[in-house]
Design an enzyme around this catalytic site. Structure first.
Site, mmCIF file in Angstrom:
data_model
loop_
_atom_site.group_PDB
_atom_site.id
_atom_site.type_symbol
_atom_site.label_atom_id
_atom_site.label_comp_id
_atom_site.label_asym_id
_atom_site.label_seq_id
_atom_site.Cartn_x
_atom_site.Cartn_y
_atom_site.Cartn_z
ATOM 1 N N GLY A 1 3.025 -3.425 10.899
ATOM 2 C CA GLY A 1 4.293 -3.571 11.361
ATOM 3 C C GLY A 1 5.016 -4.614 10.647
ATOM 4 C CG HIS B 1 -6.508 1.154 5.228
ATOM 5 N ND1 HIS B 1 -5.502 2.429 6.155
ATOM 6 C CD2 HIS B 1 -5.343 0.464 4.848
ATOM 7 C CE1 HIS B 1 -4.415 1.788 6.023
ATOM 8 N NE2 HIS B 1 -4.135 0.613 5.833
ATOM 9 C CD GLU C 1 -3.626 -3.108 7.726
ATOM 10 O OE1 GLU C 1 -2.398 -3.108 7.371
ATOM 11 O OE2 GLU C 1 -4.291 -2.009 7.614
ATOM 12 C CG ASN D 1 -1.700 1.178 1.502
ATOM 13 O OD1 ASN D 1 -1.783 2.033 0.668
ATOM 14 N ND2 ASN D 1 -2.332 1.030 2.526
ATOM 15 C CG LEU D 2 2.492 2.559 -3.391
ATOM 16 C CD1 LEU D 2 2.773 2.913 -4.716
ATOM 17 C CD2 LEU D 2 3.616 1.802 -2.838
ATOM 18 C CE LYS D 3 -0.458 2.977 5.176
ATOM 19 N NZ LYS D 3 -0.235 2.980 6.698
ATOM 20 C CB ALA E 1 2.255 0.753 4.039
ATOM 21 C CB SER E 2 6.535 2.444 6.090
ATOM 22 O OG SER E 2 6.274 1.623 7.151
ATOM 23 C CB ILE F 1 -0.652 1.035 11.044
ATOM 24 C CG1 ILE F 1 -1.918 0.088 10.710
ATOM 25 C CG2 ILE F 1 -0.227 1.951 9.913
ATOM 26 C CD1 ILE F 1 -2.899 0.693 10.226
#
Lengths: 214, 214, 214, 214
Positions: B173, B85, B133, B6-8, B194-195, B138
């Protein structure tokens, strides 16, 4: 059968209707209750009628200006609360939070939903009851039990699959004792109604009609 | 295992990450996909990477200024979409509507939720998958599979009770291959992250690490 | 006059309409632009037509799944954005935040509102322009300049009182060149329209009609 | 000076605080009022203290389950209401609608906002007053008049430009009489406060301190 009269923000006299609810409740095996606006909870509860909130927020005591705290609803005399009525649709996470808040304050919970899939979802959150109310039938005078009996039976089945200890109510268009009987025959344990009583010239007579065939 | 990146609204290069996803996907048995912002869907899909939306609205073609239409997400090249989300929580009725909209546009659906009760609720709406989640994990770098394995196992159990054909993913995480393996051992069929990839100096290396132990 | 064609989520071909906008724009003194869905921004901008977003969120780069980032709207080729369209009403604090976000990304801003009081409020936030669109006239084919000229004049006056450098546009029911002329005579600097072009069999002809009397 | 004590959903005794407000009000030239939760309005109003609502919805009598009707807030004894508190941010169109609803029910209105630009916007909607409350200072104990006097002066100027008959209040971190005096010197006609009184061991003493220097 449980008959819950939702007063919404109708221009009715909440105390007069509560007195009618209290009065008729003593003469029937049905369980009658009334859900006024938050600002009217105290005066309604003082009539002795079983009193419900129309909504609680997913919050605790704290910095929440303009919110409805479950503890305050209970403290004003309510014993239960609606959650996620079609006129006050909530986020999934907030329905979950509102049920937890109501549980904490010892309020019974009825989570409303539009259709059997959403009823299953609501039942998975383990409220005391769920209520299926197709929005397009609300206020029509055509009872859901007659206009769309399948939706009621499917809702009962959906709730049972997910959590067999969650009661199912139905609403939308309920106005006569026959509607209440039909709702019971479709597997529900009660009904939500509003205008049929709140807008009646004689609420006591309207309530007597509703419970007469039970 | 399914690995959805997920690139948010991160300040990353969505095309470069999509190329890394596409590249690593060819060298693994895992299934990799990337979810960019709506405005980046086309250029991401053109890389050949499996492309997902981050959100769709519960709408059809019509007068809906500023909304995200499932058909347009599909038309831009996406094959699936996240719904609900934790950074875009939706009303229960709208999650239901968004799943119907995505189904209509042949988009695969993953509905996110915070905890096992909400996962059961989401599963009752019959998306293709649900993803648990815990919001508090997160972006922490502490994988849910390690910080709170019970929540993952309970989510798998909750989904299975309600609808046994709905897959379960987990997120929050996740950053290493061990985290992905652990997620699989807890009964999930994939992970959201994501990150860990979007903010990596070398997204290809980060993705290779993720799928190495599979 | 500025003529902004909002494609909403209509089932139209955004590229074909953008090409018509680009084409007619070269043959008129009016300024024409088109606002497609976020997922269509890139392909629309590639036509050379002036491209606008339909919405941006009050956010920065970061953890905002499913949101519309002003920088990404700009990066996809847009030069401006609508904010607070009546089909996407926003909180006051978020309109303020969205204008700041758009400013940061060098997007021109048009904040929509229902009536003169709200137009004054929107103007106080100092966007580039405000647009008065009575929701009850949207999509009717009856132009606001004819159905309710007072609301347009009052909106122009309200904006001027608050911030004299904020332009005023009007919308709702605009479909002919006469409507655009009338809007100008009431003191506005442009119009928003949607179905009149987006649903036209021949968008080029519809646009030519709109700008013919200018 | 007007001193409005917002009880939020704090775990305080609303009647005891209302009695303190009523008591101290008789011994000062300041105007004191208290804003309890909706469910507590009646019992608070019965103390004789000036009573305010924390919120009203932009609705009329009708089918609005779980909403706060201005008429019911007034009927329960309130004479005014907060709108758009930072803990209950509203859409621009709904702030407008809530002011109209409150006007209809003869409730005085205070619209809260974060910063001078939003104060100007709120003033354009013509409530009786606006209140600037930087959210980051709420509950800190550091008064806005000391932490950020410019924001208060700019808010006063912004409101005056837009509508010179709208009063300005300020809030956030107010807890002493000096804070109230400083607020007045910055051009405001009153203050909003909450925890300084609602969480005080002795609300009467806290109120006496607040009004002592006036």
């Amino acid at each position: 059968m449980f008959v819950l009269v939702n007063l919404k923000t109708y221009p009715c006299d909440p105390v007069a209707i509560a007195e009618a609810v209290s009065d008729v409740n003593e003469r029937t095996d049905a369980r009658l209750a009334v859900a006024p606006q938050a600002a009217h909870l105290e005066r309604v509860a003082e009539t002795g009628a079983e009193t419900w909130g129309q909504h609680v927020d997913p919050i605790e005591h704290g910095s929440n200006t303009g919110h409805t705290l479950a503890e305050s609803v209970a403290d004003a005399g309510a014993v239960g609360t609606l959650i996620n009525h079609s006129e006050r649709r909530e986020k999934l996470a907030d329905i979950d939070g509102a049920i937890r808040a109501a549980d904490r304050a010892d309020l019974e919970t009825v989570v409303c939903a539009n259709n059997p899939a959403q009823i299953g979802a609501a039942a998975a959150l383990e409220p005391d009851a769920v209520a299926v109310e197709p929005p397009e039938l609300i206020g029509t005078g055509t009872p859901v039990s007659q206009a769309d009996p399948d939706i009621v039976e499917d809702a009962v089945a959906a709730a049972e699959t997910v959590a067999d200890d969650v009661s199912v109510l139905c609403g939308a268009g309920i106005s006569t004792g026959d509607d209440v009987v039909a709702a019971g025959e479709l597997g529900t344990e009660g009904v939500l109604l509003a205008s049929g009583v709140a807008k009646a010239d004689d609420p006591t007579a309207a309530l007597e009609d509703l419970v007469a065939p039970l």
